[in-house]
Design an enzyme around this catalytic site. Structure first.
Site, PDB file in Angstrom:
ATOM      1  CE  LYS A 170      -0.719 -18.492   0.325  1.00  0.00           C
ATOM      2  NZ  LYS A 170      -1.152 -19.386  -0.780  1.00  0.00           N
TER       3      LYS A 170
ATOM      4  CB  SER B   2       3.407 -18.566   1.994  1.00  0.00           C
ATOM      5  OG  SER B   2       4.327 -17.510   2.233  1.00  0.00           O
TER       6      SER B   2
ATOM      7  CE1 TYR C 288      -0.134 -14.679   0.496  1.00  0.00           C
ATOM      8  CE2 TYR C 288       1.756 -15.026   1.936  1.00  0.00           C
ATOM      9  CZ  TYR C 288       1.114 -15.240   0.740  1.00  0.00           C
ATOM     10  OH  TYR C 288       1.699 -16.032  -0.234  1.00  0.00           O
TER      11      TYR C 288
END
Length: 288
Positions: free
Chosen positions: A173, A156, A169
């Site tokens: 990532k 990401s 998150y």
């Protein structure tokens, strides 16, 4: 758009009759990949949390590939033994695997760094450890087969520029990025290996992770657009498959990423792009 013939000529791993294993394959980017690869003549192993969504995805892919060319395996990628069982079923059903796409991920925000340890661990177990488990379960057998292979791990942009909003998150990532870079290096230096690793970096994409959206926002790409871009990038040999979208161009991404690494080089505050003393400088940099 790169044609299937061009893709398969450049990438023997994606030849007809070969096998693709896709985690997070019941929706979004994973399902788009499964459908496109099925149309190219690959056999497909779909892995996702079991239930109606996985069953429906398998039926949709089977209408393209044929029922005997699709295997759906209920899998929790956070569990190493579960991913091990996925590998056993894939190899037992179809033989050697040519493409492993570690795509499963969640985006639920567990909150601040000092909150909700269990939710943090759950997100990291899926988004980061799910990738590690996939590599552990499949790569030794792929290496032993001695055939051309591809590994695509879904990262990401948030793992690179780490914007505020969902720190867990971002951490997961960022880990996928570093892990995939190291994986590519290890494979490149493994005697006799014919497997390449790549990092897929989607832009704004309408998937099951798109918060609060029941239909595709105008700025988002579809999963199908991401896969078309990914395949063209694989043909070029790109390691970093950096996708634009309908809002963000590659030059915009490049400037944001350059600013992020500039925080270290210029000794600016962490995440200076959002720091009140540096917002104007960032805006001027983006306009330059």
């Amino acid at each position: 758009m790169t044609t299937d013939a061009e893709i398969q000529s450049a990438l023997p791993a994606l030849g007809p009759g070969n096998v693709a294993v896709i985690t997070g394959g019941a929706s979004g980017i994973g399902l788009a990949a499964a459908k496109r690869l099925a149309a190219m003549g690959l056999k497909i192993v779909l892995a996702d949390i079991g239930g109606a969504r996985l069953d429906e995805a398998a039926r949709a892919v089977a209408t393209i590939a044929g029922g005997s060319a699709v295997l759906a395996v209920a899998t929790d990628v956070s569990k190493a033994d579960g991913v091990g069982r996925l590998a056993e079923k894939a190899f037992d059903a179809f033989g050697s695997v040519s493409l492993l796409m570690n795509n499963a991920g969640v985006g639920n925000n567990p909150g601040k760094p000092w909150e909700n340890r269990d939710a943090w661990k759950r997100l990291l177990d899926i988004n980061f450890w799910g990738v590690v488990h996939g590599v552990e379960a499949f790569v030794p057998r792929m290496l032993a087969a001695g055939k051309p292979g591809l590994i695509v791990n879904t990262g990401s942009k948030q793992g690179i520029t780490t914007p505020p909003g969902n720190l867990a998150y971002n951490v997961s990532k960022s880990g996928v990025k570093s892990f995939t870079e190291g994986l590519a290096h290890a494979l490149r230096n493994e005697p006799g290996a014919n497997i390449a690793a790549h990092l897929l970096i989607p832009g704004f994409t309408f998937t099951g992770l798109t918060e609060g959206a029941t239909e595709k926002p105008a700025g988002a790409w579809t999963g199908e657009q991401v896969i078309d871009f990914m395949l063209a990038a694989l043909v070029r040999g790109d390691f970093y498959i950096l996708c634009p979208d309908n809002e963000t161009t590659r030059p915009m991404d490049e400037k944001r990423m350059a600013w992020a690494i500039g925080d270290i080089i210029e000794n600016r505050p962490a995440l200076s792009r959002w720091h009140p003393d540096h917002k104007k400088a960032f805006a001027a940099f983006m306009e330059s």
